[in-house]
Write a protein that holds these residues in place. Structure first.
Motif, PDB file in Angstrom:
ATOM      1  N   ASN A   1     -14.742 126.621  58.341  1.00  0.00           N
ATOM      2  CA  ASN A   1     -15.915 125.778  58.116  1.00  0.00           C
ATOM      3  C   ASN A   1     -15.507 124.329  58.342  1.00  0.00           C
ATOM      4  OD1 ASN A   1     -18.325 127.448  56.925  1.00  0.00           O
ATOM      5  ND2 ASN A   1     -16.485 128.248  55.930  1.00  0.00           N
ATOM      6  N   LEU A   2     -16.265 123.625  59.177  1.00  0.00           N
ATOM      7  CA  LEU A   2     -15.854 122.271  59.559  1.00  0.00           C
ATOM      8  C   LEU A   2     -17.054 121.492  60.067  1.00  0.00           C
ATOM      9  CD1 LEU A   2     -13.473 120.268  60.198  1.00  0.00           C
ATOM     10  CD2 LEU A   2     -13.368 121.343  62.458  1.00  0.00           C
ATOM     11  N   GLN A   3     -17.079 120.216  59.738  1.00  0.00           N
ATOM     12  CA  GLN A   3     -18.044 119.295  60.309  1.00  0.00           C
ATOM     13  C   GLN A   3     -17.285 118.136  60.951  1.00  0.00           C
ATOM     14  OE1 GLN A   3     -20.673 118.149  57.056  1.00  0.00           O
ATOM     15  NE2 GLN A   3     -22.200 119.648  57.705  1.00  0.00           N
ATOM     16  N   VAL A   4     -17.721 117.756  62.144  1.00  0.00           N
ATOM     17  CA  VAL A   4     -17.167 116.591  62.826  1.00  0.00           C
ATOM     18  C   VAL A   4     -18.327 115.639  63.083  1.00  0.00           C
ATOM     19  CG1 VAL A   4     -15.915 115.724  64.826  1.00  0.00           C
ATOM     20  CG2 VAL A   4     -15.371 117.992  63.904  1.00  0.00           C
ATOM     21  N   PHE A   5     -18.130 114.367  62.761  1.00  0.00           N
ATOM     22  CA  PHE A   5     -19.233 113.420  62.782  1.00  0.00           C
ATOM     23  C   PHE A   5     -19.274 112.592  64.065  1.00  0.00           C
ATOM     24  CE2 PHE A   5     -18.369 114.579  58.465  1.00  0.00           C
ATOM     25  CZ  PHE A   5     -19.643 114.772  57.938  1.00  0.00           C
ATOM     26  N   ARG A   6     -20.451 112.103  64.365  1.00  0.00           N
ATOM     27  CA  ARG A   6     -20.651 111.295  65.575  1.00  0.00           C
ATOM     28  C   ARG A   6     -19.747 110.069  65.555  1.00  0.00           C
ATOM     29  NH1 ARG A   6     -25.115 112.730  68.584  1.00  0.00           N
ATOM     30  NH2 ARG A   6     -26.549 114.179  67.571  1.00  0.00           N
ATOM     31  N   GLY A   7     -19.091 109.817  66.680  1.00  0.00           N
ATOM     32  CA  GLY A   7     -18.235 108.649  66.787  1.00  0.00           C
ATOM     33  C   GLY A   7     -16.879 108.805  66.143  1.00  0.00           C
ATOM     34  N   GLU A   8     -16.570 109.988  65.660  1.00  0.00           N
ATOM     35  CA  GLU A   8     -15.311 110.218  64.955  1.00  0.00           C
ATOM     36  C   GLU A   8     -14.238 110.725  65.914  1.00  0.00           C
ATOM     37  OE1 GLU A   8     -14.239 112.115  60.686  1.00  0.00           O
ATOM     38  OE2 GLU A   8     -15.327 113.454  62.020  1.00  0.00           O
ATOM     39  N   ILE A   9     -12.999 110.289  65.685  1.00  0.00           N
ATOM     40  CA  ILE A   9     -11.848 110.855  66.371  1.00  0.00           C
ATOM     41  C   ILE A   9     -11.195 111.823  65.392  1.00  0.00           C
ATOM     42  CG2 ILE A   9      -9.620 110.391  67.466  1.00  0.00           C
ATOM     43  CD1 ILE A   9     -10.658 107.610  68.168  1.00  0.00           C
ATOM     44  N   CYS A  10     -11.352 113.102  65.688  1.00  0.00           N
ATOM     45  CA  CYS A  10     -10.891 114.161  64.780  1.00  0.00           C
ATOM     46  C   CYS A  10      -9.733 114.902  65.433  1.00  0.00           C
ATOM     47  CB  CYS A  10     -12.035 115.124  64.470  1.00  0.00           C
ATOM     48  SG  CYS A  10     -11.563 116.505  63.395  1.00  0.00           S
ATOM     49  N   CYS A  11      -8.619 114.977  64.733  1.00  0.00           N
ATOM     50  CA  CYS A  11      -7.443 115.676  65.235  1.00  0.00           C
ATOM     51  C   CYS A  11      -7.349 117.071  64.628  1.00  0.00           C
ATOM     52  CB  CYS A  11      -6.174 114.888  64.902  1.00  0.00           C
ATOM     53  SG  CYS A  11      -4.660 115.744  65.356  1.00  0.00           S
ATOM     54  N   ILE A  12      -7.253 118.079  65.493  1.00  0.00           N
ATOM     55  CA  ILE A  12      -6.940 119.438  65.055  1.00  0.00           C
ATOM     56  C   ILE A  12      -5.424 119.576  65.198  1.00  0.00           C
ATOM     57  CG2 ILE A  12      -7.378 121.888  65.374  1.00  0.00           C
ATOM     58  CD1 ILE A  12      -9.856 120.253  64.616  1.00  0.00           C
ATOM     59  N   PHE A  13      -4.740 119.631  64.076  1.00  0.00           N
ATOM     60  CA  PHE A  13      -3.277 119.522  64.050  1.00  0.00           C
ATOM     61  C   PHE A  13      -2.646 120.832  63.577  1.00  0.00           C
ATOM     62  CE2 PHE A  13       0.656 118.425  61.772  1.00  0.00           C
ATOM     63  CZ  PHE A  13       1.348 117.751  62.777  1.00  0.00           C
ATOM     64  N   GLY A  14      -1.564 121.220  64.242  1.00  0.00           N
ATOM     65  CA  GLY A  14      -0.864 122.423  63.810  1.00  0.00           C
ATOM     66  C   GLY A  14       0.246 122.787  64.777  1.00  0.00           C
ATOM     67  N   THR A  15       1.160 123.605  64.324  1.00  0.00           N
ATOM     68  CA  THR A  15       2.251 124.066  65.162  1.00  0.00           C
ATOM     69  C   THR A  15       1.758 125.166  66.104  1.00  0.00           C
ATOM     70  OG1 THR A  15       2.887 125.693  63.496  1.00  0.00           O
ATOM     71  CG2 THR A  15       3.958 123.539  63.378  1.00  0.00           C
ATOM     72  N   SER A  16       2.626 125.574  67.014  1.00  0.00           N
ATOM     73  CA  SER A  16       2.297 126.681  67.908  1.00  0.00           C
ATOM     74  C   SER A  16       1.991 127.932  67.095  1.00  0.00           C
ATOM     75  CB  SER A  16       3.479 126.942  68.851  1.00  0.00           C
ATOM     76  OG  SER A  16       3.221 128.035  69.687  1.00  0.00           O
ATOM     77  N   GLY A  17       0.885 128.590  67.419  1.00  0.00           N
ATOM     78  CA  GLY A  17       0.491 129.788  66.699  1.00  0.00           C
ATOM     79  C   GLY A  17      -0.354 129.545  65.473  1.00  0.00           C
ATOM     80  N   SER A  18      -0.693 128.289  65.213  1.00  0.00           N
ATOM     81  CA  SER A  18      -1.479 127.967  64.017  1.00  0.00           C
ATOM     82  C   SER A  18      -2.957 128.305  64.182  1.00  0.00           C
ATOM     83  CB  SER A  18      -1.333 126.482  63.674  1.00  0.00           C
ATOM     84  OG  SER A  18      -1.857 125.678  64.726  1.00  0.00           O
ATOM     85  N   GLY A  19      -3.418 128.425  65.436  1.00  0.00           N
ATOM     86  CA  GLY A  19      -4.830 128.699  65.693  1.00  0.00           C
ATOM     87  C   GLY A  19      -5.586 127.523  66.260  1.00  0.00           C
TER      88      GLY A  19
END
Length: 244
Positions: free
Chosen positions: A35-53
Motif C-alpha cells: 500500500n503506497l501513495q506518491v504525491f504530485r511533484g514528489e521525488i520518491c525513492c523505492i530503495f532496496g537491495t537486489s531481490g527486495s522487490g
C-alpha cells in the motif's frame, strides 16, 4: 486566498498489491500487500537491495506487469485494469522513463531520439525536432545534436535519455537505476539534472535504486525488504541535495 498544496493530492495510489510468480510447482511471492501513495511533484525513492522487490514494484507502478491482486492507479486511472493498447496510449500521454542502459535507438540521432515521445503525440516533425534540440542544449549536448548513440559517451547518452523522458512533460517519470553505469562525477550531474527538471515542471519522479547516495536526492524514501515496505519516511536532511 491560500491555494491547496498540490502535494496533498496523490498522483499514484497502490492498494493491497500482491505479485506472485509461478516457478515449477512452487509460487514465489515477490510483493506482499503493498500500500503506497506518491504525491504530485514528489521525488520518491523505492530503495532496496537486489531481490527486495523494488524492480517488481516499479513494473507494477509503470503498468509493465499486472498485479496478482490489488490495484494501481495513476491520476485516478486504474492502470492495472487497462488492456495493452490502452496501457500503451496511457504511457505515451502520462509517463516518462530514464533507464540504466539508456535505451536510445541506435539508428536515430540524439535529436531524433529525444523527439520520439512528441511523434507519438502527433507533433509535426519540424516542431518536435526544434523542441528536442532546445532541450538537448539545456542538458549540455549542443555539440551532439546530430550524433548517434555510438558516437556519445555513457554520460552523454544518459543526458539524451533524460531529455527524451521530460520533453513531453509527462506527469510521472520513472528512473530505474539511472546512474548505475556512470562514474561518481557524472552521477551527481545526472541526478541534479533530473531533480531540476522535476522541480521546474512540477513532475513526480519514481527513483529506483540500491544506492544510498542516490536515495539522498529524494523527498521520500520507501524501503523494501523481501517484498514488503519496511520504512516509508520523508528525507530527514534539512537541506536536500537537489535544493542546494
Amino acid at each position: 486566498m491560500n491555494q491547496p498544496d498540490p502535494r496533498s493530492r496523490p498522483i499514484i495510489e497502490v492498494r493491497d498489491v500482491r505479485k506472485e510468480y509461478p516457478i515449477g510447482d512452487e509460487t514465489v511471492v515477490a510483493l506482499k500487500r503493498i500500500n503506497l501513495q506518491v504525491f504530485r511533484g514528489e521525488i520518491c525513492c523505492i530503495f532496496g537491495t537486489s531481490g527486495s522487490g523494488k524492480s517488481t514494484l516499479l513494473n507494477q507502478l509503470a503498468g509493465m506487469e499486472k498485479p496478482t491482486r490489488g490495484e494501481v492507479r495513476i491520476g485516478g486511472v486504474p492502470i492495472s485494469r487497462l488492456d495493452e493498447n490502452q496501457l500503451a496510449s496511457f504511457r505515451q500521454k502520462h509517463l516518462g522513463f530514464v533507464f540504466q542502459s539508456y535505451n536510445l535507438l541506435p539508428n536515430l540521432t540524439a535529436t531524433e531520439n529525444v523527439a520520439m515521445p512528441l511523434l507519438f503525440r502527433g507533433v509535426p516533425r519540424r516542431e518536435r525536432e526544434e523542441a528536442a534540440r532546445a532541450l538537448l542544449k539545456r542538458v549540455g549536448l549542443s555539440h551532439r545534436l546530430d550524433h548517434f548513440p555510438r558516437q556519445m559517451s555513457g554520460g552523454q547518452q544518459q543526458r539524451a535519455g533524460i531529455a527524451r523522458a521530460f520533453i513531453a512533460r509527462p506527469d510521472v517519470v520513472f528512473a530505474d537505476e539511472p546512474t548505475g553505469n556512470l562514474d561518481s562525477k557524472t552521477t551527481v550531474e545526472i541526478m541534479e539534472m533530473i531533480c531540476t527538471f522535476a522541480r521546474n515542471y512540477h513532475q513526480t519522479i519514481i527513483l529506483v535504486t540500491h544506492d544510498p547516495e542516490m536515495a539522498s536526492y529524494a523527498d521520500r524514501i520507501v524501503t523494501l525488504i523481501d517484498g514488503e515496505i519496511v520504512s516509508n519516511q520523508r528525507n530527514q536532511k534539512e537541506n536536500p541535495r537537489h535544493e542546494t
